[in-house]
Scaffold this active site. Structure first.
Site, mmCIF file in Angstrom:
data_model
loop_
_atom_site.group_PDB
_atom_site.id
_atom_site.type_symbol
_atom_site.label_atom_id
_atom_site.label_comp_id
_atom_site.label_asym_id
_atom_site.label_seq_id
_atom_site.Cartn_x
_atom_site.Cartn_y
_atom_site.Cartn_z
ATOM 1 C CG HIS A 137 37.529 -5.378 -30.139
ATOM 2 N ND1 HIS A 137 37.021 -5.326 -28.855
ATOM 3 C CD2 HIS A 137 38.090 -6.612 -30.276
ATOM 4 C CE1 HIS A 137 37.248 -6.485 -28.259
ATOM 5 N NE2 HIS A 137 37.896 -7.281 -29.104
ATOM 6 C CB ALA A 162 44.036 25.394 -17.995
ATOM 7 C CB ALA A 220 37.130 16.523 0.085
HETATM 8 P P1 FAD Z 1 46.229 32.326 -14.382
HETATM 9 O O1 FAD Z 1 46.760 31.038 -14.872
HETATM 10 O O2 FAD Z 1 46.072 32.506 -12.925
HETATM 11 O O3 FAD Z 1 47.174 33.449 -14.978
HETATM 12 C C1 FAD Z 1 47.009 34.796 -14.692
HETATM 13 C C2 FAD Z 1 48.323 35.508 -14.930
HETATM 14 O O4 FAD Z 1 48.108 36.894 -14.849
HETATM 15 C C3 FAD Z 1 49.386 35.179 -13.894
HETATM 16 O O5 FAD Z 1 50.588 34.845 -14.537
HETATM 17 C C4 FAD Z 1 49.515 36.471 -13.080
HETATM 18 O O6 FAD Z 1 50.835 36.672 -12.588
HETATM 19 C C5 FAD Z 1 49.161 37.495 -14.119
HETATM 20 N N1 FAD Z 1 48.665 38.753 -13.575
HETATM 21 C C6 FAD Z 1 47.681 38.942 -12.668
HETATM 22 N N2 FAD Z 1 47.452 40.246 -12.476
HETATM 23 C C7 FAD Z 1 48.308 40.905 -13.284
HETATM 24 C C8 FAD Z 1 48.552 42.268 -13.540
HETATM 25 N N3 FAD Z 1 47.853 43.236 -12.931
HETATM 26 N N4 FAD Z 1 49.523 42.584 -14.425
HETATM 27 C C9 FAD Z 1 50.246 41.620 -15.048
HETATM 28 N N5 FAD Z 1 50.054 40.321 -14.851
HETATM 29 C C10 FAD Z 1 49.086 39.962 -13.990
HETATM 30 N N6 FAD Z 1 42.849 23.563 -14.638
HETATM 31 C C11 FAD Z 1 42.665 22.605 -15.567
HETATM 32 O O7 FAD Z 1 41.962 22.860 -16.559
HETATM 33 N N7 FAD Z 1 43.235 21.375 -15.464
HETATM 34 C C12 FAD Z 1 44.003 21.037 -14.408
HETATM 35 O O8 FAD Z 1 44.510 19.930 -14.338
HETATM 36 C C13 FAD Z 1 44.218 22.011 -13.398
HETATM 37 N N8 FAD Z 1 45.005 21.731 -12.342
HETATM 38 C C14 FAD Z 1 45.227 22.707 -11.402
HETATM 39 C C15 FAD Z 1 46.011 22.380 -10.305
HETATM 40 C C16 FAD Z 1 46.245 23.328 -9.330
HETATM 41 C C17 FAD Z 1 47.113 22.977 -8.151
HETATM 42 C C18 FAD Z 1 45.695 24.633 -9.470
HETATM 43 C C19 FAD Z 1 45.975 25.696 -8.446
HETATM 44 C C20 FAD Z 1 44.913 24.967 -10.558
HETATM 45 C C21 FAD Z 1 44.659 23.988 -11.530
HETATM 46 N N9 FAD Z 1 43.848 24.253 -12.623
HETATM 47 C C22 FAD Z 1 43.624 23.281 -13.558
HETATM 48 C C23 FAD Z 1 43.207 25.569 -12.812
HETATM 49 C C24 FAD Z 1 44.012 26.395 -13.834
HETATM 50 O O9 FAD Z 1 45.351 26.502 -13.402
HETATM 51 C C25 FAD Z 1 43.390 27.770 -13.994
HETATM 52 O O10 FAD Z 1 42.021 27.628 -14.309
HETATM 53 C C26 FAD Z 1 44.065 28.559 -15.108
HETATM 54 O O11 FAD Z 1 45.432 28.724 -14.834
HETATM 55 C C27 FAD Z 1 43.406 29.925 -15.279
HETATM 56 O O12 FAD Z 1 44.037 30.616 -16.299
HETATM 57 P P2 FAD Z 1 44.060 32.208 -16.339
HETATM 58 O O13 FAD Z 1 44.880 32.565 -17.530
HETATM 59 O O14 FAD Z 1 42.695 32.729 -16.228
HETATM 60 O O15 FAD Z 1 44.808 32.659 -15.012
HETATM 61 P P1 NAD Z 2 37.431 23.325 -5.097
HETATM 62 O O1 NAD Z 2 36.371 24.326 -5.204
HETATM 63 O O2 NAD Z 2 37.526 22.257 -6.112
HETATM 64 O O3 NAD Z 2 37.324 22.569 -3.698
HETATM 65 C C1 NAD Z 2 37.348 23.238 -2.473
HETATM 66 C C2 NAD Z 2 36.690 22.356 -1.441
HETATM 67 O O4 NAD Z 2 36.935 22.905 -0.161
HETATM 68 C C3 NAD Z 2 35.180 22.284 -1.606
HETATM 69 O O5 NAD Z 2 34.771 20.943 -1.555
HETATM 70 C C4 NAD Z 2 34.654 23.085 -0.411
HETATM 71 O O6 NAD Z 2 33.415 22.631 0.042
HETATM 72 C C5 NAD Z 2 35.752 22.859 0.606
HETATM 73 N N1 NAD Z 2 35.857 23.903 1.616
HETATM 74 C C6 NAD Z 2 35.704 25.241 1.472
HETATM 75 N N2 NAD Z 2 35.933 25.870 2.645
HETATM 76 C C7 NAD Z 2 36.228 24.898 3.548
HETATM 77 C C8 NAD Z 2 36.565 24.908 4.930
HETATM 78 N N3 NAD Z 2 36.649 26.047 5.611
HETATM 79 N N4 NAD Z 2 36.825 23.729 5.545
HETATM 80 C C9 NAD Z 2 36.757 22.554 4.854
HETATM 81 N N5 NAD Z 2 36.433 22.497 3.532
HETATM 82 C C10 NAD Z 2 36.183 23.643 2.894
HETATM 83 O O7 NAD Z 2 38.787 24.158 -4.971
HETATM 84 P P2 NAD Z 2 40.296 23.699 -5.033
HETATM 85 O O8 NAD Z 2 40.413 22.228 -4.886
HETATM 86 O O9 NAD Z 2 40.999 24.612 -4.095
HETATM 87 O O10 NAD Z 2 40.699 24.094 -6.502
HETATM 88 C C11 NAD Z 2 40.596 25.463 -6.941
HETATM 89 C C12 NAD Z 2 40.229 25.548 -8.385
HETATM 90 O O11 NAD Z 2 41.289 25.069 -9.188
HETATM 91 C C13 NAD Z 2 39.008 24.754 -8.705
HETATM 92 O O12 NAD Z 2 37.987 25.631 -9.062
HETATM 93 C C14 NAD Z 2 39.356 23.889 -9.850
HETATM 94 O O13 NAD Z 2 38.515 24.118 -10.940
HETATM 95 C C15 NAD Z 2 40.776 24.272 -10.227
HETATM 96 N N6 NAD Z 2 41.533 23.023 -10.321
HETATM 97 C C16 NAD Z 2 41.234 22.187 -11.340
HETATM 98 C C17 NAD Z 2 41.884 20.979 -11.445
HETATM 99 C C18 NAD Z 2 41.527 20.054 -12.564
HETATM 100 O O14 NAD Z 2 40.887 20.494 -13.504
HETATM 101 N N7 NAD Z 2 41.896 18.796 -12.503
HETATM 102 C C19 NAD Z 2 42.836 20.620 -10.509
HETATM 103 C C20 NAD Z 2 43.085 21.488 -9.472
HETATM 104 C C21 NAD Z 2 42.428 22.699 -9.386
#
Ligand code: FAD
Ligand code: NAD
Length: 478
Positions: free
Chosen positions: A451, A327, A188
Site C-alpha cells: 500500500h 510476440a 477497430a
Molecule cells: P515475425 O515477427 O513476423 O517474424 C518472422 C520473421 O521471419 C521475419 O523477420 C521475416 O522476415 C522472416 N521470414 C519469413 N519468411 C522467411 C523465410 N522464408 N526465410 C527467412 N526469413 C523469413 N504483439 C505483442 O505481443 N504485443 C504488442 O504490443 C504487439 N504490437 C504489435 C503492433 C503492430 C503494429 C503489429 C503489426 C504487430 C504487433 N504485435 C504485438 C504482434 C507481434 O509483432 C507478432 O505476434 C510477432 O512479431 C510474431 O512473431 P513471429 O516470430 O512469429 O513472426
Molecule cells: P485485429 O484482428 O486485432 O483487428 C482487425 C479488425 O478489423 C477486427 O475488428 C475486424 O473485425 C476488422 N475488419 C476486418 N475486415 C474488415 C473490413 N473489411 N472492414 C472493416 N473492418 C474490418 O487485427 P490488427 O489490429 O490488424 O492486428 C493484427 C494482429 O497483430 C492482431 O492479431 C494482434 O494480435 C497483433 N497485434 C497485437 C498488439 C498488442 O498485443 N497490443 C498490437 C497490435 C497488433
C-alpha cells in the site's frame, strides 16, 4: 563452417530469434535464417515485433501519452503553456529505439554462438534447408531439427489497395511524420485502436470503420463497453457495422473512403488511411512441394499442442501457426520447442496467454471472458473494483476503469481476470501468475499487496468476488 546443424530456425522474429538463442544456450549447434535486409543489404533481425510492430508502436504511444499528460499537468499544479510536439523528432526517437534493439539481437546471436544465415529459407524433404540470398544464389544446409518461424504479414483488402504515403498498412502507419488533420482507419482491432490513439492525442480527427457490429468482440463485454465509453470521450469516432466498399485518391493528396453501415452508403474524406484488418501467415516460398509440412485452409502451418508439424523434427511457432498473434506467445513457443529438442518435456499454457491493448487506459486480460464461460454453462462468481476507489490511482490522476475477477462458483478457482486501467499492461502479470499457479480466489484474497499501489485494485477485485472488498460497498447476500 560445417553445413550440418542440430537446429536451423527459419525467421528471426520474437519466435525464431528467441528459439535460436535458447537452443544455443542448451548446447545445440544452431543457425537462424533471416531474409529481411535493409537498404544497404544488411540483415534486419527482430521480425515484425521489433521493426514494424510492438516496439515502434509502443514508442509512439509512449511519446504521445507523455505529450497528453504534460497538457493535463495543471491538475497537479504544474503550470504549462503551449505544449507542442515535434512529430519528426518523435518518429526519429522511435527509429533509434528500433535500431538499438534490432542491433542488439545480432550481438546476442554472436554471444550465444548462433550462426546467422542471410537469405530466404526454404524447407525441402529430409530437413534440408536451402537459403536463397538476395542476389538469387543459394546455399544448402542440413539439420536434425528445423523450426519454422516465418511470422505474418498484413491482410490487404481490395476496396483499399495500399497507395504510397496515403493508404497505409501497419508499417507505413508507423512512419507518418506529420499529424494528419483527418485520419481514417479500417478495422477497430488492436492496431486500429493503438494507432488511432497515437494520432488522436496529437489532434487528428480519427474515424475508425469496423465491419463487426460488436466492439472488441474478443474482450470481456464489460471491459469493451467501458473502453468504448472512454474512447468516445477521447474523440475516437468508432463506427460499427461499417464496411469499406471502395477508396479513391483525390489529387494525390487525400482519400475518399466509401463505406456502408446500417443507414446505407456513406463516405468520408481523410488525409491518411490506415488499413488494419488483421494479419495472415507468411509462408510464401517457405516450403518445397516435398517438404511434407501441411497447412490449414487459412494458410497456418498445421501443428499439435507442442508445435510439431507432421514431419518428425520439424516444428512451427508464432504467428504462422494457430493461436493468438502475439510476440510473447511466439517467444514462449520458441523456448518450448528448443527445450523439447534438447530433451526436456515442457509445454506452453495456452490458458494463460495475456492480451493487452496499449491505449490509455490500457485493456488487459487473461483467461476466459464472462460471456465465454456463460456460453459453456460454467457456474461463475465475479468481483469488480474501480480504480476510482484506489488511493494510488487518485494520486496519479488516473482513475478510469476497473479490475474484474471471474472465478468458478464451485471450486473458487480463478478463470479470468480482465481490466481496463492506466497501467493494466503491468498489473496483468499478477493475474497471469495467479492463473499459471492455478490460484483460487482465496489465494489472491489472502495475498498481501503493498500500500499504496494501483495493484491493490487486483486484491480488492478478488475480495469483491465474495462481497468482501474493503474500500467499496459490495456486501453480497449470504
Ligand atoms: P515475425 O515477427 O513476423 O517474424 C518472422 C520473421 O521471419 C521475419 O523477420 C521475416 O522476415 C522472416 N521470414 C519469413 N519468411 C522467411 C523465410 N522464408 N526465410 C527467412 N526469413 C523469413 N504483439 C505483442 O505481443 N504485443 C504488442 O504490443 C504487439 N504490437 C504489435 C503492433 C503492430 C503494429 C503489429 C503489426 C504487430 C504487433 N504485435 C504485438 C504482434 C507481434 O509483432 C507478432 O505476434 C510477432 O512479431 C510474431 O512473431 P513471429 O516470430 O512469429 O513472426
Ligand atoms: P485485429 O484482428 O486485432 O483487428 C482487425 C479488425 O478489423 C477486427 O475488428 C475486424 O473485425 C476488422 N475488419 C476486418 N475486415 C474488415 C473490413 N473489411 N472492414 C472493416 N473492418 C474490418 O487485427 P490488427 O489490429 O490488424 O492486428 C493484427 C494482429 O497483430 C492482431 O492479431 C494482434 O494480435 C497483433 N497485434 C497485437 C498488439 C498488442 O498485443 N497490443 C498490437 C497490435 C497488433
Amino acid at each position: 563452417m560445417s553445413d550440418k546443424f542440430d537446429l536451423i530456425v527459419i525467421g528471426a522474429g520474437p519466435g525464431g530469434y528467441v528459439a535460436a538463442i535458447r537452443a544455443a544456450q542448451l548446447g545445440l549447434k544452431t543457425a537462424c535464417v533471416e531474409k529481411w535486409i535493409d537498404g544497404k543489404g544488411a540483415p534486419v533481425l527482430g521480425g515484425t515485433c521489433l521493426n514494424v510492430g510492438c516496439i515502434p508502436s509502443k514508442a509512439l504511444l509512449e511519446s504521445t501519452h507523455q505529450f497528453e499528460k504534460t497538457q493535463h499537468a495543471n491538475a497537479h499544479g504544474i503550470q504549462t503553456s503551449d505544449v507542442t510536439m515535434d512529430v519528426k523528432q518523435m518518429v526519429a526517437r522511435k527509429d533509434k529505439i528500433v535500431k538499438n534493439l534490432t542491433g542488439g539481437i545480432a550481438g546476442l546471436f554472436k554471444a550465444n554462438g548462433v550462426t546467422l544465415l542471410q537469405g530466404a529459407g526454404k524447407l525441402h524433404a529430409g530437413k534440408k534447408v536451402e537459403v536463397i540470398a538476395a542476389d538469387g544464389s543459394s546455399s544448402n544446409y542440413e539439420a536434425d531439427n528445423v523450426i519454422l518461424a516465418s511470422g505474418s504479414v498484413p491482410v490487404e483488402i481490395p476496396p483499399a489497395p495500399l497507395t504510397d504515403g496515403l493508404i497505409l498498412d501497419n508499417a507505413g502507419a508507423l512512419d507518418i511524420d506529420e499529424t494528419p488533420q483527418r485520419l481514417g482507419v479500417i478495422g477497430a482491432g488492436v492496431i486500429g485502436l493503438e494507432m488511432g490513439s497515437v494520432w488522436a492525442r496529437l489532434g487528428s480527427e480519427v474515424t475508425i470503420l469496423e465491419a463487426m457490429d460488436t466492439f472488441l468482440a474478443g474482450a470481456d463485454a464489460e471491459v469493451a463497453k467501458e473502453a468504448a465509453k472512454l474512447f468516445k470521450k477521447q474523440k475516437l469516432d468508432i463506427r460499427l457495422n461499417a464496411r469499406c466498399t471502395g477508396t479513391e485518391v483525390i489529387d494525390g493528396k487525400e482519400v475518399k473512403v466509401k463505406f456502408t453501415d446500417a443507414e446505407g452508403d456513406k463516405e468520408i474524406v481523410v488525409d491518411k488511411l490506415i488499413v488494419a484488418v488483421g494479419r495472415k501467415p507468411q509462408t510464401q516460398g517457405l516450403l518445397s512441394d516435398d517438404s511434407g509440412v501441411t497447412m490449414d485452409e487459412r494458410g497456418f502451418i498445421f501443428v499439435d499442442e507442442q508445435c510439431r508439424t507432421g514431419v518428425p523434427g520439424v516444428f512451427a511457432i508464432g504467428d504462422s501457426v494457430r493461436g493468438p498473434m502475439l510476440a510473447h506467445k511466439a517467444s514462449e513457443e520458441g523456448i518450448m520447442v528448443a527445450d523439447l529438442i534438447a530433451g526436456h518435456n515442457v509445454q506452453v499454457n495456452y490458458d494463460a496467454v495475456p492480451n493487452i491493448i496499449y491505449t490509455h487506459p490500457e485493456l488487459a486480460w487473461v483467461g476466459k471472458t464472462e460471456e465465454q464461460l456463460k456460453t459453456e454453462g460454467a457456474k461463475i462468481k465475479t468481483g469488480k473494483f474501480p480504480f476510482a476507489a484506489s488511493g494510488r490511482a487518485m494520486a496519479a490522476n488516473d482513475t478510469d476503469g476497473f479490475v474484474k475477477v471471474i472465478s468458478c462458483e464451485e471450486t473458487d478457482r480463478i478463470l479470468g481476470i480482465h481490466m481496463v486501467g492506466g497501467i493494466a499492461s503491468e498489473l496483468i502479470a499478477q493475474a497471469v501468475i495467479a492463473m499459471e499457479f492455478c490460484s483460487s480466489t482465496e489465494d489472491l484474497q489472502l495475498t498481501m499487496f503493498a500500500h499504496p499501489t494501483v495493484s491493490e485494485a487486483v486484491h480488492e477485485a478478488a475480495l469483491a468476488v465474495d462481497g468482501h472488498a474493503i474500500h467499496m460497498a459490495n456486501r453480497k447476500k449470504r
